[in-house]
Scaffold this motif. Structure first.
Motif, PDB file in Angstrom:
ATOM      1  N   SER A  85       0.867  -1.186   0.000  1.00  0.00           N
ATOM      2  CA  SER A  85       0.000   0.000   0.000  1.00  0.00           C
ATOM      3  C   SER A  85       0.901   1.233   0.000  1.00  0.00           C
ATOM      4  CB  SER A  85      -0.878   0.027   1.254  1.00  0.00           C
ATOM      5  OG  SER A  85      -0.063   0.192   2.408  1.00  0.00           O
ATOM      6  N   GLY A  86       0.277   2.373  -0.174  1.00  0.00           N
ATOM      7  CA  GLY A  86       1.037   3.623  -0.076  1.00  0.00           C
ATOM      8  C   GLY A  86       1.582   3.798   1.325  1.00  0.00           C
ATOM      9  N   MET A  87       0.777   3.471   2.331  1.00  0.00           N
ATOM     10  CA  MET A  87       1.242   3.611   3.717  1.00  0.00           C
ATOM     11  C   MET A  87       2.420   2.684   3.986  1.00  0.00           C
ATOM     12  SD  MET A  87      -0.433   6.089   4.752  1.00  0.00           S
ATOM     13  CE  MET A  87       0.588   6.131   6.207  1.00  0.00           C
ATOM     14  N   TYR A 111      -1.526  14.179   3.919  1.00  0.00           N
ATOM     15  CA  TYR A 111      -2.609  13.185   3.984  1.00  0.00           C
ATOM     16  C   TYR A 111      -2.741  12.702   5.440  1.00  0.00           C
ATOM     17  CZ  TYR A 111      -4.546   8.480   3.694  1.00  0.00           C
ATOM     18  OH  TYR A 111      -5.276   7.354   3.933  1.00  0.00           O
ATOM     19  N   ASN A 157      -2.405  16.430  -0.206  1.00  0.00           N
ATOM     20  CA  ASN A 157      -3.790  15.966  -0.237  1.00  0.00           C
ATOM     21  C   ASN A 157      -4.363  16.079   1.165  1.00  0.00           C
ATOM     22  OD1 ASN A 157      -6.197  14.532  -0.471  1.00  0.00           O
ATOM     23  ND2 ASN A 157      -5.198  12.528  -0.394  1.00  0.00           N
ATOM     24  N   ASP A 182       6.371  12.463  -1.404  1.00  0.00           N
ATOM     25  CA  ASP A 182       5.192  11.666  -1.760  1.00  0.00           C
ATOM     26  C   ASP A 182       4.550  12.381  -2.946  1.00  0.00           C
ATOM     27  OD1 ASP A 182       2.629  10.647  -2.043  1.00  0.00           O
ATOM     28  OD2 ASP A 182       2.296  10.373   0.104  1.00  0.00           O
ATOM     29  N   SER A 204       1.397   6.339  -3.521  1.00  0.00           N
ATOM     30  CA  SER A 204       0.350   5.363  -3.283  1.00  0.00           C
ATOM     31  C   SER A 204      -0.150   5.053  -4.683  1.00  0.00           C
ATOM     32  CB  SER A 204      -0.791   5.966  -2.449  1.00  0.00           C
ATOM     33  OG  SER A 204      -1.936   5.141  -2.621  1.00  0.00           O
ATOM     34  N   SER A 206      -2.351   3.053  -5.393  1.00  0.00           N
ATOM     35  CA  SER A 206      -3.800   2.810  -5.298  1.00  0.00           C
ATOM     36  C   SER A 206      -4.588   3.916  -6.004  1.00  0.00           C
ATOM     37  CB  SER A 206      -4.263   2.820  -3.837  1.00  0.00           C
ATOM     38  OG  SER A 206      -3.309   2.310  -2.955  1.00  0.00           O
ATOM     39  N   LYS A 207      -3.935   5.073  -6.208  1.00  0.00           N
ATOM     40  CA  LYS A 207      -4.645   6.257  -6.720  1.00  0.00           C
ATOM     41  C   LYS A 207      -4.474   6.364  -8.235  1.00  0.00           C
ATOM     42  CE  LYS A 207      -4.919   7.013  -2.303  1.00  0.00           C
ATOM     43  NZ  LYS A 207      -5.973   6.405  -1.553  1.00  0.00           N
TER      44      LYS A 207
HETATM   45  N1  PLP Z   1      -0.147   9.376   0.285  1.00  0.00           N
HETATM   46  C1  PLP Z   1      -1.163  10.134  -0.145  1.00  0.00           C
HETATM   47  C2  PLP Z   1      -0.891  11.514  -0.668  1.00  0.00           C
HETATM   48  C3  PLP Z   1      -2.470   9.645  -0.096  1.00  0.00           C
HETATM   49  O1  PLP Z   1      -3.471  10.414  -0.521  1.00  0.00           O
HETATM   50  C4  PLP Z   1      -2.689   8.350   0.419  1.00  0.00           C
HETATM   51  C5  PLP Z   1      -4.057   7.790   0.518  1.00  0.00           C
HETATM   52  O2  PLP Z   1      -5.029   8.469   0.306  1.00  0.00           O
HETATM   53  C6  PLP Z   1      -1.610   7.601   0.850  1.00  0.00           C
HETATM   54  C7  PLP Z   1      -0.347   8.137   0.764  1.00  0.00           C
HETATM   55  C8  PLP Z   1      -1.784   6.226   1.420  1.00  0.00           C
HETATM   56  O3  PLP Z   1      -1.981   5.321   0.384  1.00  0.00           O
HETATM   57  P1  PLP Z   1      -2.666   3.872   0.553  1.00  0.00           P
HETATM   58  O4  PLP Z   1      -4.105   4.126   0.819  1.00  0.00           O
HETATM   59  O5  PLP Z   1      -2.395   3.210  -0.743  1.00  0.00           O
HETATM   60  O6  PLP Z   1      -2.008   3.217   1.697  1.00  0.00           O
END
Ligand code: PLP
Length: 415
Positions: A85-87, A111, A157, A182, A204, A206-207
């Motif tokens: 994941s992004g996190m 975020y 964000n 990021d 991330s 995922s976006k």
């Molecule tokens: N970084 C940013 C700028 C984000 O907007 C997000 C999630 O919204 C993340 C990291 C975390 O990503 P993930 O949901 O894939 O863990």
């Protein structure tokens, strides 16, 4: 492939899109846990990094490698590692260089999940100092001998503050500290942070990179230019012999394996094919977001926050750092939480969902969702108020989006 071709061409014909075993045009999905060998000697060599090969998906997998290579190429890095994941990408990158007693300097309008992570890291003894803006003056003032990284979002964000990468990198580098960016909301379509001086880039995926809303993922790209000071960055001291590659080698062969946050092969495949259309989607998304922001800006009783509006405090970066684009997120303030809910609930072409970067337009009331665990001060530093609506603009026909949002805003006024 010519190195100087543009993004869409590189995406489809770059080095990463070639050389699969059976001449497939896309990377095969190696949806396996482990890889079998004819004899123990061969597997031993793979474990000892003496021969190329895969052993176990948590420590390497060809579908992940194809995706990593694609994003690495777009960002101009020396190597990338993709995460669950992004996190996971953010936490893995930070823990790769920070230990108990160390400090991080971070922008404040980040975020919400990243802010929560910084609080979690406090419990491991890693302290984060938040700067209202990550400008040269504040970075220089906040850096101490314990600082291991400066961390910011290129377009934050949801606050939509823009990080001045060259300025932040210069201030961090002066004190021997790397800049981690990021770039999730910007994507390589808008900017490649390494080319402006960033050292590590995180997404991330995922976006926008995946874009279809079908796979969680993250990626860390190493620019490979930072001269690590192994006295300061003790976490990398075992990897000293790799010099500028020390961050990547520790990440790849040690921390990423052991923290265990690998991307699932199916997700790597979905993210790979999603990324193929990143340029097309971003072009449309940015055009739609700009048109929607301007239309909403014409309404007297709402306040719009979007980067291409001349009134935006970071507007100057649109041309200098963001390739003329404003990205896919816009926020607007409505006057009250009730009105924000009313507008959100009446939209026909926007889904109420906690995500950004989808093909579909998504809306959310961030104060009651993404920032529910944040204090008011943190929330407001992130540009979120009780009456804020966040919109992640999709690729629908802009005329439909504009008509829908204007109708919802106007109806919320009369009823
Ligand atoms: N970084 C940013 C700028 C984000 O907007 C997000 C999630 O919204 C993340 C990291 C975390 O990503 P993930 O949901 O894939 O863990």
């Amino acid at each position: 492939m010519e190195q100087d071709c543009r993004l869409n061409t590189k995406m489809l014909h770059g080095g990463s899109g070639q050389g699969y075993g059976n001449r497939e045009i896309l990377p095969p999905i190696s949806q396996v846990t482990a890889f079998a060998y004819d004899n123990m000697e061969e597997l031993e060599k793979v474990f000892a990094h003496k021969s190329m090969g895969y052993a176990y998906t948590r420590i390497g997998n060809p579908t992940l490698a194809a995706f990593e290579s694609k994003i690495n190429e777009l960002e101009g890095g020396i190597g990338a590692v993709c995460c669950s994941s992004g996190m996971s990408a953010i936490s893995t990158a930070l823990i790769n260089i920070c230990s108990s007693g160390d400090e991080i300097i971070a922008g404040s309008g980040l975020y919400g999940g990243t802010i929560d992570l910084f609080h979690d890291l406090e419990k491991l003894g890693i302290h984060t100092v938040f700067a209202r803006t990550l400008d040269r003056e504040s970075i220089s003032r906040l850096i101490t001998p314990k600082t291991r990284a400066v961390f910011g979002e290129l377009i934050s964000n949801p606050s939509l503050n823009v990080l001045d990468i060259s300025e932040a990198a210069a201030a961090a580098h002066e004190s021997g500290v790397p800049l981690i960016v990021d770039s999730t909301t910007a994507t390589p379509y808008i900017a490649a942070p390494i080319s402006f001086g960033a050292d590590i880039v995180i997404h991330s995926t995922s976006k926008y990179i995946n874009g279809g809303g079908n796979a969680i993922g993250g990626i860390i790209v190493d620019g490979g230019r930072f001269s690590w000071d192994f006295e300061r960055h003790m976490a990398l001291s075992e990897f000293k012999k790799y010099g500028k590659r020390a961050f990547l080698i520790r990440l790849r062969t040690d921390l990423w394996e052991n923290l265990g946050g690998c991307m699932a092969p199916m997700n790597a495949y979905l993210s790979f094919i999603g990324a193929d259309t990143l340029g097309l989607r971003m072009e449309r998304i940015c055009e739609n977001a700009d048109a929607l922001a301007r239309a909403l800006d014409g309404e007297d009783d709402i306040t719009v926050n979007y980067l291409t509006l001349e009134s935006h405090p970071c507007h100057r970066y649109v041309d200098t750092q963001l390739g003329g684009h404003g990205g896919g997120i816009l926020n607007f303030r409505t006057g009250s939480k009730e009105r924000a809910f009313k507008i959100i609930n009446s939209l026909k072409y926007a889904m109420i969902a906690s995500n950004i970067g989808d093909l579909r337009t998504l809306v959310i009331h961030p104060a009651s969702t993404l920032y529910i665990r944040s204090g008011r001060e943190e929330m407001e530093a992130a540009g979120v108020f009780d009456d804020t609506v966040r919109v992640s603009v999709g690729i629908e026909d802009k005329e439909d989006l504009i008509a829908d949002f204007l109708r919802a805003v106007r109806e919320s006024r009369v009823n």
